[in-house]
Design an enzyme around this catalytic site. Structure first.
Site, PDB file in Angstrom:
ATOM      1  N   CYS A  39       3.059  -0.931 -19.262  1.00 40.71           N
ATOM      2  CA  CYS A  39       2.920   0.063 -18.197  1.00 40.71           C
ATOM      3  C   CYS A  39       1.613   0.817 -18.375  1.00 40.71           C
ATOM      4  CB  CYS A  39       4.102   1.037 -18.190  1.00 40.71           C
ATOM      5  SG  CYS A  39       4.210   2.025 -19.689  1.00 40.71           S
ATOM      6  N   CYS A  42       0.779   2.783 -21.512  1.00 41.47           N
ATOM      7  CA  CYS A  42       0.456   2.029 -22.728  1.00 41.47           C
ATOM      8  C   CYS A  42      -1.045   2.080 -23.003  1.00 41.47           C
ATOM      9  CB  CYS A  42       0.878   0.566 -22.591  1.00 41.47           C
ATOM     10  SG  CYS A  42       2.652   0.316 -22.470  1.00 41.47           S
ATOM     11  N   ASP A 418     -28.140  -3.535  11.385  1.00 38.98           N
ATOM     12  CA  ASP A 418     -29.547  -3.858  11.602  1.00 38.98           C
ATOM     13  C   ASP A 418     -29.579  -5.063  12.542  1.00 38.98           C
ATOM     14  OD1 ASP A 418     -32.371  -4.035  11.163  1.00 38.98           O
ATOM     15  OD2 ASP A 418     -31.972  -5.695   9.795  1.00 38.98           O
TER      16      ASP A 418
END
Length: 723
Positions: A39, A42, A418
């Site tokens: 998780c 950790c 552009d």
């Protein structure tokens, strides 16, 4: 295995407050692959554990990518050993292909062993002949086997002064054993181990979404030396070497075709679905596939500098960066866990002290609160979705440099483009041939004969058009270039010219019925080449920068995707801008702009409440790209500058993947919102169900690990997103 290391030189005059005398004067910055993180907390536990080591100067662990960047003054073996002490496994990352490490099956064995003992205990409890003590032993062994790793991780988390799921779950199981709920404790341990195993497998698949790009290039290349071919490791091939690529093989390195022609599948790099024809002088990229003819390629970049290598490096960096939503969630989670932990302790102690129930009853409720105190699903709700989306985009030819840019892309309401080279091809082409008195072939033969020695882009466009249509050039003499006006020569005994109005005036040739037509074409933005003699105009060629087909399609799809404004910014005059806008479906345009004017146009859009992206080539449009909320560059596969300057890079040199990028970003934001709300509602429901005695410990662990698994699987849908 080669180890990628970079040397960081510290201050030459160390002082007591900087480092102890026995500390080396140099430290290594390395990246490690970390396995075993269940998780998000950790990662914090591992960080804190390593920060306590005097040899470590700086460390950053990223749960979503499974990687650790660490600056240290010890050996790699010592760092790996320190990581293992915290309950995880580490290996130095390598960019080179190596034999796959043996997969760790300890989690699988723990789940099977713990589950078997739990099942035997449950079966024994229904058999009258099995003693209660033996059943308790079976449950105890199930807890020991399934809970060994979490307990070990919990120990190091406590040492690092962090509250992660391993600490909370271990405390809940020990508490369950104290009050005699061995079945409950064993069930919680097994469900936790099973959930973590499934989560790890799912997350690893997500992490591998970009690592799979490493497999696109072969480990060896056939190098041509004289008339012989020698097989060399790709890392040993030098710039300037000639490599041979057979039909059907992957191209191992970036280079230019020196011999042969073929069609090459560039989808892994640019995302283009149609193979691209390649001939002598054309650029090819590592990871693309040679489909037909044999190619000899002169290597232009070493293995670590190829476009593919840069994509992998930049995407892994992007995956490690936190998105704004992730930072907010992390801040919430850091407050949520200690608050619920303190609440759990209060639930255990306060009601019984005031005579509101039994100690065992409230102690059990407190244990339930401990289990749901870690917001695992919430913490991973954003990073897993971001990593999945960025990995998918990279494999499709779109380089997104971080979660922050992915989130902005999902909120875009206006995109500025552009013109030259973005919406258009960026080079002049013949778009109209007007020859009322002679045939088109005759006109183009005269025109190409006149223009064949000129280096002007318009002249080249005329010659190229004639060659494409196989119009032959004629015999001519006396070629003369008249600067700023055009060219003249004698063809078949008659003096002809090709040029602009100034050249017509020089020859004093009457325009007649062509005058109105020329004015109209110029108003539409065309450049005009007038072909004639002193007596008459023979014909007219209209030259223009042609619109890309991909641009028209992309703009239509962007509108369908919810982008409200598509704006063109160009330095060309009003007539050209209006013409291109009408062909592409641009909703608004600004003409006659200098670079600083483009910035003003971007700011004007932002002042009206738009989230604005600017799409350009990453070089000429640098000020506008920087001013926009999001800078998007095209043609990244062939441009190092575009890769480095823009926030998002379309690896192909057209807009085909732009709508996909916007849709992916919006899909990602949607999935993140789903994940966050689902995680919060599950936790809220669990909290509410504690007090009516509906929730049990094993239901609490299912709500936590199950919610995390659902969030991961929901995020993984982004790996398969096609747009």
């Amino acid at each position: 295995m080669a180890i990628k290391k970079s040397l960081v030189i510290l201050d030459e005059t160390p002082t007591p407050d900087k480092q102890p005398r026995d500390m080396p004067d140099s430290r290594l910055t390395e990246t490690y692959i970390i396995e075993g993180m269940d998780c998000g907390s950790c990662a914090l536990t591992l960080e804190k554990h390593l920060q306590s080591n005097p040899a470590v100067k700086k460390v950053s662990v990223n749960f979503s990518t499974g990687k650790m960047a660490i600056e240290h003054g010890s050996s790699a073996e010592e760092i790996i050993q320190e990581v293992s002490k915290a309950g995880f496994r580490a290996a130095v990352e390598s960019n080179e292909r190596t034999a796959e490490r043996k997969k760790d099956k300890s989690a699988f064995h723990a789940v099977v062993g713990s589950g078997t003992l739990l099942a035997l205990g449950i079966i024994g409890s229904y058999a009258g002949s099995v003693s209660a003590n033996l059943i308790t032993v079976l449950y105890g062994l199930a807890i020991a086997i399934g809970g060994y790793k979490p307990a070990r991780s919990a120990y190091y988390a406590i040492k690092s002064r962090s509250l992660d799921m391993n600490v909370l779950m271990s405390a809940a199981v020990i508490g369950a054993a104290i009050i005699g709920e061995m079945l409950e404790g064993a069930t919680v341990v097994w469900l936790f181990a099973l959930g973590n195993m499934l989560q790890s497998a799912s997350i690893e698949r997500t992490r591998n979404s970009i690592r799979s790009l490493l497999q696109l290039t072969p480990p060896v290349a056939q190098v041509k030396i004289g008339n012989e071919r020698i097989e060399k490791a790709v890392r040993d091939v030098a710039v300037g070497d000639i490599i041979v690529v057979n039909p059907g093989d992957s191209i191992p390195l970036d280079g230019k075709v020196s011999s042969g022609d073929s069609s090459v599948n560039q989808a892994p790099i640019t995302g283009e679905s149609i193979p691209v024809d390649k001939q002598v002088g054309d650029t090819v990229f590592a990871g693309s596939i040679n489909e037909h003819g044999m190619l000899e390629i002169t290597v232009t970049k070493r293995a670590m500098d190829t476009a593919l290598a840069k994509i992998i490096h930049l995407v892994e960096e992007a995956q490690a960066k936190k998105a704004p939503t992730e930072a907010i969630v992390d801040k919430f989670a850091r407050m949520y866990t200690p608050i619920v932990f303190v609440l759990a302790v209060l639930v255990m102690l306060m009601p019984p002290l005031f005579g509101l129930g039994l100690w065992s009853e409230w102690f059990y409720k407190g244990l339930e609160l401990l289990v749901i105190a870690c917001p695992c699903a919430l913490v991973i709700s954003t990073p897993i979705a971001i990593v999945s989306a960025i990995g998918n985009a990279a494999r499709t030819g779109v380089l997104i440099k971080g979660g922050v840019y992915l989130e902005i892309a999902g909120k875009l309401s206006a995109i500025a483009f552009d013109k030259t080279g973005t919406l258009t091809e960026g080079k002049p082409s013949v778009v109209k041939v007007i020859a009322p008195r002679i045939s088109e072939s005759e006109l183009l033969s005269i025109a190409s004969t006149l223009e064949q020695f000129s280096t002007h882009p318009i002249a080249k466009a005329v010659v190229q058009y004639a060659e494409q249509h196989e119009y032959a050039t004629l015999q001519a003499r006396g070629h003369r270039n008249i600067t700023g006006k055009g060219v003249t020569a004698e063809i078949e005994g008659r003096q002809y010219f090709a040029g602009n109005m100034k050249l017509v005036e020089l020859f004093n040739t009457p325009l007649g019925e062509y005058e109105h037509l020329i004015a109209l074409l110029q108003q539409e933005g065309h450049s005009i080449v007038i072909i004639g003699s002193q007596n008459e105009i023979v014909g007219i060629l209209a030259i223009a920068d042609t619109v890309r087909e991909a641009s028209v399609k992309a703009l239509s799809e962007l509108q369908n995707a919810g982008v409200k404004e598509a704006i063109m910014l160009t330095g060309d005059h009003e007539g050209t801008a209006n013409h291109i806008a009408s062909l592409t479906g641009i909703s608004r345009y600004y003409a006659d702009l200098l670079p600083e004017n483009k910035v003003e146009a971007i700011k004007q859009l932002q002042s009206h409440g738009h989230k604005v992206a600017m799409v350009g080539d990453g070089i000429n449009d640098a000020p506008a790209l920087a001013a926009a909320d999001l800078g998007i560059a095209m043609g990244g596969a062939g441009s190092d500058t575009a890769m480095e300057t823009a926030d998002i890079v379309l690896m192909a040199d057209h807009l085909e993947k732009l709508p996909y990028m916007v849709k992916l970003s919006r899909k990602t934001l949607g999935i993140i919102k789903q994940n966050i709300w689902f995680s919060i509602l599950i936790k809220a429901a669990a909290l509410v169900l504690i007090f009516p005695n509906v929730l049990t410990l094993w239901i609490a662990i299912i709500s936590d690990t199950g919610a995390a698994l659902i969030v991961i699987l929901n995020s993984m849908r982004l790996l398969r997103f096609k747009g």
